[in-house]
Motif scaffolding. Structure first.
Motif, PDB file in Angstrom:
ATOM      1  N   SER A  58       0.841  -1.198   0.000  1.00 53.57           N
ATOM      2  CA  SER A  58       0.000   0.000   0.000  1.00 53.57           C
ATOM      3  C   SER A  58       0.879   1.253   0.000  1.00 53.57           C
ATOM      4  CB  SER A  58      -0.922   0.010   1.217  1.00 53.57           C
ATOM      5  OG  SER A  58      -0.158   0.080   2.418  1.00 53.57           O
ATOM      6  N   THR A  59       0.270   2.368  -0.373  1.00 52.80           N
ATOM      7  CA  THR A  59       0.999   3.634  -0.337  1.00 52.80           C
ATOM      8  C   THR A  59       1.365   4.022   1.093  1.00 52.80           C
ATOM      9  OG1 THR A  59      -1.130   4.801  -0.308  1.00 52.80           O
ATOM     10  CG2 THR A  59      -0.081   4.465  -2.450  1.00 52.80           C
ATOM     11  N   THR A  60       0.505   3.683   2.040  1.00 54.73           N
ATOM     12  CA  THR A  60       0.809   3.971   3.445  1.00 54.73           C
ATOM     13  C   THR A  60       2.049   3.207   3.900  1.00 54.73           C
ATOM     14  OG1 THR A  60      -1.545   4.322   3.875  1.00 54.73           O
ATOM     15  CG2 THR A  60      -0.109   3.974   5.784  1.00 54.73           C
ATOM     16  N   GLN A  61       2.148   1.957   3.475  1.00 50.66           N
ATOM     17  CA  GLN A  61       3.328   1.169   3.825  1.00 50.66           C
ATOM     18  C   GLN A  61       4.586   1.770   3.227  1.00 50.66           C
ATOM     19  OE1 GLN A  61       2.995  -2.927   2.686  1.00 50.66           O
ATOM     20  NE2 GLN A  61       4.961  -3.520   3.571  1.00 50.66           N
ATOM     21  N   LEU A  62       4.507   2.237   1.995  1.00 48.44           N
ATOM     22  CA  LEU A  62       5.665   2.876   1.362  1.00 48.44           C
ATOM     23  C   LEU A  62       6.052   4.162   2.073  1.00 48.44           C
ATOM     24  CD1 LEU A  62       5.201   2.496  -2.501  1.00 48.44           C
ATOM     25  CD2 LEU A  62       7.082   1.635  -1.106  1.00 48.44           C
ATOM     26  N   GLU A  63       5.059   4.985   2.398  1.00 44.85           N
ATOM     27  CA  GLU A  63       5.343   6.251   3.071  1.00 44.85           C
ATOM     28  C   GLU A  63       5.953   6.025   4.447  1.00 44.85           C
ATOM     29  OE1 GLU A  63       1.596   8.157   3.084  1.00 44.85           O
ATOM     30  OE2 GLU A  63       1.564   8.544   0.913  1.00 44.85           O
ATOM     31  N   THR A  64       5.471   5.017   5.164  1.00 46.75           N
ATOM     32  CA  THR A  64       5.995   4.733   6.493  1.00 46.75           C
ATOM     33  C   THR A  64       7.412   4.172   6.421  1.00 46.75           C
ATOM     34  OG1 THR A  64       3.743   4.263   7.261  1.00 46.75           O
ATOM     35  CG2 THR A  64       5.569   3.504   8.640  1.00 46.75           C
ATOM     36  N   THR A  65       7.654   3.291   5.470  1.00 41.68           N
ATOM     37  CA  THR A  65       8.963   2.647   5.369  1.00 41.68           C
ATOM     38  C   THR A  65      10.033   3.612   4.883  1.00 41.68           C
ATOM     39  OG1 THR A  65       7.846   0.567   4.857  1.00 41.68           O
ATOM     40  CG2 THR A  65      10.205   0.685   4.395  1.00 41.68           C
ATOM     41  N   THR A  66       9.703   4.411   3.885  1.00 41.34           N
ATOM     42  CA  THR A  66      10.699   5.309   3.297  1.00 41.34           C
ATOM     43  C   THR A  66      10.803   6.648   4.011  1.00 41.34           C
ATOM     44  OG1 THR A  66       9.075   6.187   1.721  1.00 41.34           O
ATOM     45  CG2 THR A  66      10.344   4.264   1.045  1.00 41.34           C
ATOM     46  N   ARG A  67       9.793   6.996   4.831  1.00 41.57           N
ATOM     47  CA  ARG A  67       9.771   8.282   5.531  1.00 41.57           C
ATOM     48  C   ARG A  67       9.911   9.449   4.549  1.00 41.57           C
ATOM     49  NH1 ARG A  67      14.204   8.118  10.061  1.00 41.57           N
ATOM     50  NH2 ARG A  67      15.440   7.463   8.275  1.00 41.57           N
ATOM     51  N   CYS A  68       9.131   9.387   3.482  1.00 41.90           N
ATOM     52  CA  CYS A  68       9.194  10.427   2.464  1.00 41.90           C
ATOM     53  C   CYS A  68       8.443  11.661   2.924  1.00 41.90           C
ATOM     54  CB  CYS A  68       8.601   9.915   1.152  1.00 41.90           C
ATOM     55  SG  CYS A  68       6.846   9.517   1.252  1.00 41.90           S
ATOM     56  N   ARG A  69       8.615  12.734   2.175  1.00 41.59           N
ATOM     57  CA  ARG A  69       7.904  13.972   2.472  1.00 41.59           C
ATOM     58  C   ARG A  69       6.492  13.884   1.914  1.00 41.59           C
ATOM     59  NH1 ARG A  69      12.895  16.789   0.866  1.00 41.59           N
ATOM     60  NH2 ARG A  69      13.805  17.808   2.683  1.00 41.59           N
ATOM     61  N   GLY A  70       5.491  13.937   2.787  1.00 39.13           N
ATOM     62  CA  GLY A  70       4.110  13.994   2.335  1.00 39.13           C
ATOM     63  C   GLY A  70       3.688  12.757   1.566  1.00 39.13           C
ATOM     64  N   ASP A  71       2.961  12.984   0.467  1.00 41.03           N
ATOM     65  CA  ASP A  71       2.418  11.911  -0.343  1.00 41.03           C
ATOM     66  C   ASP A  71       3.522  11.226  -1.121  1.00 41.03           C
ATOM     67  OD1 ASP A  71      -0.023  10.557  -1.492  1.00 41.03           O
ATOM     68  OD2 ASP A  71       0.897  11.344  -3.311  1.00 41.03           O
ATOM     69  N   ILE A  72       3.478   9.897  -1.214  1.00 41.06           N
ATOM     70  CA  ILE A  72       4.530   9.142  -1.882  1.00 41.06           C
ATOM     71  C   ILE A  72       4.577   9.467  -3.376  1.00 41.06           C
ATOM     72  CG2 ILE A  72       3.002   7.171  -2.206  1.00 41.06           C
ATOM     73  CD1 ILE A  72       6.804   7.065  -1.631  1.00 41.06           C
ATOM     74  N   ALA A  73       3.413   9.701  -3.985  1.00 42.06           N
ATOM     75  CA  ALA A  73       3.388  10.027  -5.413  1.00 42.06           C
ATOM     76  C   ALA A  73       4.102  11.342  -5.679  1.00 42.06           C
ATOM     77  CB  ALA A  73       1.949  10.094  -5.915  1.00 42.06           C
ATOM     78  N   ASP A  74       3.927  12.312  -4.787  1.00 43.13           N
ATOM     79  CA  ASP A  74       4.599  13.597  -4.932  1.00 43.13           C
ATOM     80  C   ASP A  74       6.096  13.440  -4.699  1.00 43.13           C
ATOM     81  OD1 ASP A  74       5.092  16.262  -5.242  1.00 43.13           O
ATOM     82  OD2 ASP A  74       4.499  16.820  -3.216  1.00 43.13           O
ATOM     83  N   ALA A  75       6.480  12.648  -3.697  1.00 44.50           N
ATOM     84  CA  ALA A  75       7.900  12.462  -3.392  1.00 44.50           C
ATOM     85  C   ALA A  75       8.628  11.730  -4.514  1.00 44.50           C
ATOM     86  CB  ALA A  75       8.052  11.692  -2.080  1.00 44.50           C
ATOM     87  N   VAL A  76       7.966  10.749  -5.123  1.00 46.22           N
ATOM     88  CA  VAL A  76       8.587   9.993  -6.202  1.00 46.22           C
ATOM     89  C   VAL A  76       8.733  10.840  -7.451  1.00 46.22           C
ATOM     90  CG1 VAL A  76       8.184   8.070  -7.783  1.00 46.22           C
ATOM     91  CG2 VAL A  76       7.918   7.738  -5.343  1.00 46.22           C
ATOM     92  N   GLY A  77       7.844  11.769  -7.658  1.00 47.80           N
ATOM     93  CA  GLY A  77       7.909  12.635  -8.823  1.00 47.80           C
ATOM     94  C   GLY A  77       6.917  12.282  -9.900  1.00 47.80           C
ATOM     95  N   VAL A  78       5.852  11.564  -9.521  1.00 44.53           N
ATOM     96  CA  VAL A  78       4.832  11.203 -10.509  1.00 44.53           C
ATOM     97  C   VAL A  78       4.174  12.449 -11.092  1.00 44.53           C
ATOM     98  CG1 VAL A  78       2.642  10.005 -10.840  1.00 44.53           C
ATOM     99  CG2 VAL A  78       4.424   8.984  -9.411  1.00 44.53           C
ATOM    100  N   LEU A  79       3.928  13.430 -10.242  1.00 45.68           N
ATOM    101  CA  LEU A  79       3.247  14.644 -10.681  1.00 45.68           C
ATOM    102  C   LEU A  79       4.182  15.640 -11.358  1.00 45.68           C
ATOM    103  CD1 LEU A  79       1.050  15.185  -7.486  1.00 45.68           C
ATOM    104  CD2 LEU A  79       0.498  13.909  -9.567  1.00 45.68           C
ATOM    105  N   GLY A  80       5.487  15.415 -11.296  1.00 51.56           N
ATOM    106  CA  GLY A  80       6.432  16.319 -11.938  1.00 51.56           C
ATOM    107  C   GLY A  80       6.557  17.669 -11.273  1.00 51.56           C
ATOM    108  N   GLU A  81       6.278  17.744  -9.967  1.00 47.92           N
ATOM    109  CA  GLU A  81       6.325  19.038  -9.281  1.00 47.92           C
ATOM    110  C   GLU A  81       7.731  19.633  -9.297  1.00 47.92           C
ATOM    111  OE1 GLU A  81       5.692  20.880  -4.789  1.00 47.92           O
ATOM    112  OE2 GLU A  81       5.003  18.856  -5.262  1.00 47.92           O
ATOM    113  N   GLN A  82       8.754  18.771  -9.131  1.00 50.45           N
ATOM    114  CA  GLN A  82      10.120  19.282  -9.104  1.00 50.45           C
ATOM    115  C   GLN A  82      10.503  19.902 -10.443  1.00 50.45           C
ATOM    116  OE1 GLN A  82       9.135  16.329  -8.124  1.00 50.45           O
ATOM    117  NE2 GLN A  82       9.769  16.003  -6.002  1.00 50.45           N
ATOM    118  N   SER A  83      10.079  19.286 -11.535  1.00 49.05           N
ATOM    119  CA  SER A  83      10.368  19.844 -12.852  1.00 49.05           C
ATOM    120  C   SER A  83       9.653  21.175 -13.057  1.00 49.05           C
ATOM    121  CB  SER A  83       9.955  18.854 -13.950  1.00 49.05           C
ATOM    122  OG  SER A  83      10.656  17.639 -13.810  1.00 49.05           O
TER     123      SER A  83
END
Length: 406
Positions: free
Chosen positions: A75-100
């Motif tokens: 689950s996304t919750t499991q990923l967020e808890t394990t990786t301790r990413c900032r906020g939503d995992i999709a945003d941290a991974v770069g799916v939305l392209g916010e960094q670009s």
């Protein structure tokens, strides 16, 4: 006739002779130093055989040392808890392209400000030119931001690629991100049995290329792959393995910075691989989550190798040289004695200007706490606000030109 028969007998005898008698030394009998050097050989078979010989000799213990777990639901919750990413995992991974978007928006603001200042300066200083020439120059400078927006609309991927090159050239902290990203790809691919074909981690270009040695016709996997050149490939290695290697760079960044900058390109390449494997949308989502977790766990287990590769790439970058496959794989295999100390040495703290544009590494890295976005600077607008901002700034400039004069 007798001479011809004798020549044939000599040729047959040579063909049956062991290799060492005709000057060919088997890999198992070559010195270890020579085997390391052969990893840079242009022939894929030579480099792969040298790596296998090193592994048989016990000098490459991490080669094919990892085994993937059977795929299970993540689950996304499991990923967020394990990786301790900032906020939503999709945003941290770069799916939305916010960094670009942030990079493009910051550069647009710079182009807008430069256009305003340079047009005013040109109008005041170019008085020796004819009036028509000065007018043309000032107008060209005024409309430079619209040229930037036009380039973004017509060639968005090319503009984004050049912006990344500009960041890597200007900011050492951003280059450190790229080095860690590529080191993650390299460590994961080596541990899963994909031989490294080429490594590039300089200011102009960053990529790790692998040879898919398990297919009948060896193919090259480029990470990241330019979206313009993407095809629907067929790889001998399983899509699950390729997914873990593709996401390893993202997870290496998240572990250090709590988010990733190069996620969009890797995810685009991964989608092309899934399309080639004809996977359903549900399988793609489940495999991506599972592969992200597997990559994170693999890099945690091989953290010493990861830090050693990052340190090696940093040393090569400082010398202005190009990294070699043998140097990177050797650094990976040797590892580092103190992982935490090496990790702190590998960190590149951004300067004051960089801190506004590049998110810094985590400060309390080893503490199990939550992280938010307050560590770095986030541009307070989105891509939808850029045209409105452009019109607003243009209106302010026209008001200044009509009321005060330029």
């Amino acid at each position: 006739m007798m001479r011809l028969l004798g020549a044939l007998l000599v040729a047959c005898a040579r063909g049956l002779a062991p290799p060492e008698r005709i000057g060919l030394v088997p890999m198992t009998e070559r010195p270890t130093a020579e085997l390391w050097a052969l990893l840079d050989a242009p022939q894929a078979s030579t480099a792969d055989n040298a790596l296998e010989a090193l592994a048989a000799r016990g000098a490459a213990t991490k080669w094919r040392s990892a085994e993937l777990q059977p795929r299970y639901a993540v689950s996304t919750t499991q990923l967020e808890t394990t990786t301790r990413c900032r906020g939503d995992i999709a945003d941290a991974v770069g799916v939305l392209g916010e960094q670009s978007v942030e990079k493009l928006a910051v550069l647009f603001a710079g182009v807008m400000l430069s256009a305003m200042l340079s047009s005013v300066a040109a109008n005041q200083s170019l008085t020796f030119l004819p009036e028509i020439w000065r007018f043309v120059i000032v107008q060209l400078l005024c409309f430079a931001p619209y040229g930037y927006l036009s380039l973004g609309l017509v060639f968005p991927e090319d503009l984004q690629r050049y912006v990344v090159k500009l960041y890597t050239f200007l900011f050492p902290a951003y280059r450190a991100r790229l080095r860690r990203h590529e080191a993650g790809h390299l460590v994961a691919g080596h541990a899963l049995g994909l031989p490294v074909a080429n490594v590039s981690a300089n200011a102009a270009y960053a990529a790790v290329e692998f040879r898919d040695g398990r297919s009948d016709v060896a193919q090259t996997l480029r990470l990241p792959k330019e979206a313009v050149e993407r095809q629907k490939p067929r790889y001998g290695a399983s899509p699950e393995m390729i997914a873990v290697v593709s996401l390893a760079g993202i997870m290496a960044e998240i572990d250090e910075y709590a988010d990733a900058e190069g996620g969009a390109a890797d995810l685009a390449q991964l989608q092309s691989i899934f399309d080639g494997a004809r996977m359903s949308e549900g399988d793609v989502l489940a495999t991506t989550r599972w592969a992200a977790l597997q990559a994170h766990l693999l890099l945690k287990r091989e953290s010493g190798a990861l830090e050693a590769v990052v340190a090696h790439l940093a040393a090569v970058d400082a010398k202005g040289e190009t990294p070699t496959v043998s140097g990177c794989v050797r650094a990976l295999e040797e590892g580092c004695p103190n992982v935490y100390e090496s990790r702190r040495k590998n960190r590149v703290e951004p300067t004051l200007l960089e801190r506004l544009l590049v998110r810094p590494p985590r400060r309390d890295l080893d503490d199990p706490v939550e992280y938010d976005r307050s560590e770095g600077f986030a541009v307070p607008w989105t891509e939808d606000d850029v045209p409105t901002l452009a019109l607003g700034v243009t209106a302010c400039f026209l008001w200044y030109a009509l009321t005060v004069g330029i």
